[in-house]
Design a protein around this motif. Sequence first.
Motif, PDB file in Angstrom:
ATOM      1  N   UNK A 397       0.805  -0.969  -0.170  1.00  0.00           N
ATOM      2  CA  UNK A 397       0.008   0.142   0.117  1.00  0.00           C
ATOM      3  C   UNK A 397       0.941   1.186   0.033  1.00  0.00           C
ATOM      4  N   UNK A 398       1.318   1.703  -1.329  1.00  0.00           N
ATOM      5  CA  UNK A 398       2.261   2.796  -1.361  1.00  0.00           C
ATOM      6  C   UNK A 398       2.273   3.418  -2.697  1.00  0.00           C
ATOM      7  N   UNK A 399       2.343   4.645  -2.628  1.00  0.00           N
ATOM      8  CA  UNK A 399       2.566   5.236  -3.779  1.00  0.00           C
ATOM      9  C   UNK A 399       4.036   5.940  -4.041  1.00  0.00           C
ATOM     10  N   UNK A 400       4.898   5.331  -3.143  1.00  0.00           N
ATOM     11  CA  UNK A 400       6.280   5.543  -3.170  1.00  0.00           C
ATOM     12  C   UNK A 400       7.071   4.291  -3.791  1.00  0.00           C
ATOM     13  N   UNK A 401       7.093   3.437  -3.126  1.00  0.00           N
ATOM     14  CA  UNK A 401       7.698   2.143  -3.179  1.00  0.00           C
ATOM     15  C   UNK A 401       6.921   1.048  -4.116  1.00  0.00           C
ATOM     16  N   UNK A 402       7.488   0.664  -5.025  1.00  0.00           N
ATOM     17  CA  UNK A 402       6.845  -0.473  -5.931  1.00  0.00           C
ATOM     18  C   UNK A 402       6.913  -1.691  -5.219  1.00  0.00           C
ATOM     19  N   UNK A 403       6.092  -1.819  -4.045  1.00  0.00           N
ATOM     20  CA  UNK A 403       6.416  -2.974  -3.201  1.00  0.00           C
ATOM     21  C   UNK A 403       5.636  -4.127  -3.508  1.00  0.00           C
ATOM     22  N   UNK A 404       6.234  -5.309  -3.247  1.00  0.00           N
ATOM     23  CA  UNK A 404       5.452  -6.716  -3.101  1.00  0.00           C
ATOM     24  C   UNK A 404       5.797  -7.176  -1.832  1.00  0.00           C
TER      25      UNK A 404
END
Length: 412
Positions: A397-404
């Motif tokens: 849940x982030x608009x900063x890190x392209x997290x998985x």
Amino acid sequence: MTGSTAVEDVIPDLSDPRTFVDAVPHDGFRRLRERDGLYWQPAKASPARGGYWAVTRFEDIVAIEQDPSAFTSTHGVSYPMIFPFPAPAPMCDNLMFTDPPRHAGLRRAAAAGFGPRVVANFDPWIREIVREVIADVESVTEFDYVDKFARTIPAYVIAKVLGCPREDRERIVDWTNRLFAAGMQTEDGMAAQIAAVQLVQEEIQAYCADMQERKRKEPADDMFTALAKIADAGDITQSEFLQWTLLILAAGFETTHTAIGQSMRMILENEDIRAATDRAVDEGISGKLANEFIRVISPAMQMARLATRDVEVAGTQVLQGDAVVLYFVSANRDGSVFAKPDTFNPWRTETATLAFGSGVHRCIGSYLAKLEVQILFEELRAAGIRLRLNGAPKRGWSNFINQITELPVARA
């Protein structure tokens, strides 16, 4: 302000982390790159004027990053945490929150330890860590790849770089996971987010201060020792020491964590990418393979700056105090720079990406991150590890890190 109602109907809200929950909105970014000027993104959490300028083209981002006098980092470096704050705040001593000339002095304190020639010497012990992680799943038929590989490898590597005792490695994993979980924008609001981040940072910095004392008594060839000596010599302050160690731990973890997790997701979801990965490793170009994965993924999707004066960018008038958000995740698919930008191609000749930024703030850990990804795919190939999806991947849940955050896998 550029933009129209018609355009806004088809451009997703880039300020909202919900926009990125299912996937990065690459079609929206492509439409923005095709438009003239910058795009004004209305935003609830905004430093000024109810929004910010979205910068999506490679050339425009490079121009902004090359002009820190017009676009400062001293008020924050990513959206939504980009706003003026009082000078005594601890982050004022963080390298990422500084501009030249102070930035250069702080950067010199640790940059030499992350240069390409130095990092190349890390290969044997990084490879040992990767083999240890692979051995840990040899008898396991089902597991979460993010948990076993993406979280573990970068945390173990950063622990080694800093000089943490082996028994502290799991603490590094826990702290870094909590730090970036706290940094995800939530419905609780900005104040709650900042408080959650600061709580974890305080725990990490207490540990770093303790390690500083231990390295004074028992120096070693590691970053804790090197930075402690620089602090004792008066070249950096105690606050700068703590911010440096925090930055190495956090930033050194997250970029590689995301690259490792998302690259495997790409392989498991696309047979062409799987085949290209195997071929690239067999041909001995795993370094270019790692670079291409990182370009396509863009682990840090954006960084931000605040305009110090009225300035024109790409024909758009940016006012003093306006925030500009630099979307690396868009620029790394800019068709004016990359041939067939949406195609995964480890053999491409255009290798200068913005995955690690540019200019004075280019990430000093870029060579280390690439080496970890490179070694991982070499060792997975050597070990004959073949995986398949065993459930739905889960994004952050982030608009900063392209997290998985979860990638359930099973032996193929």
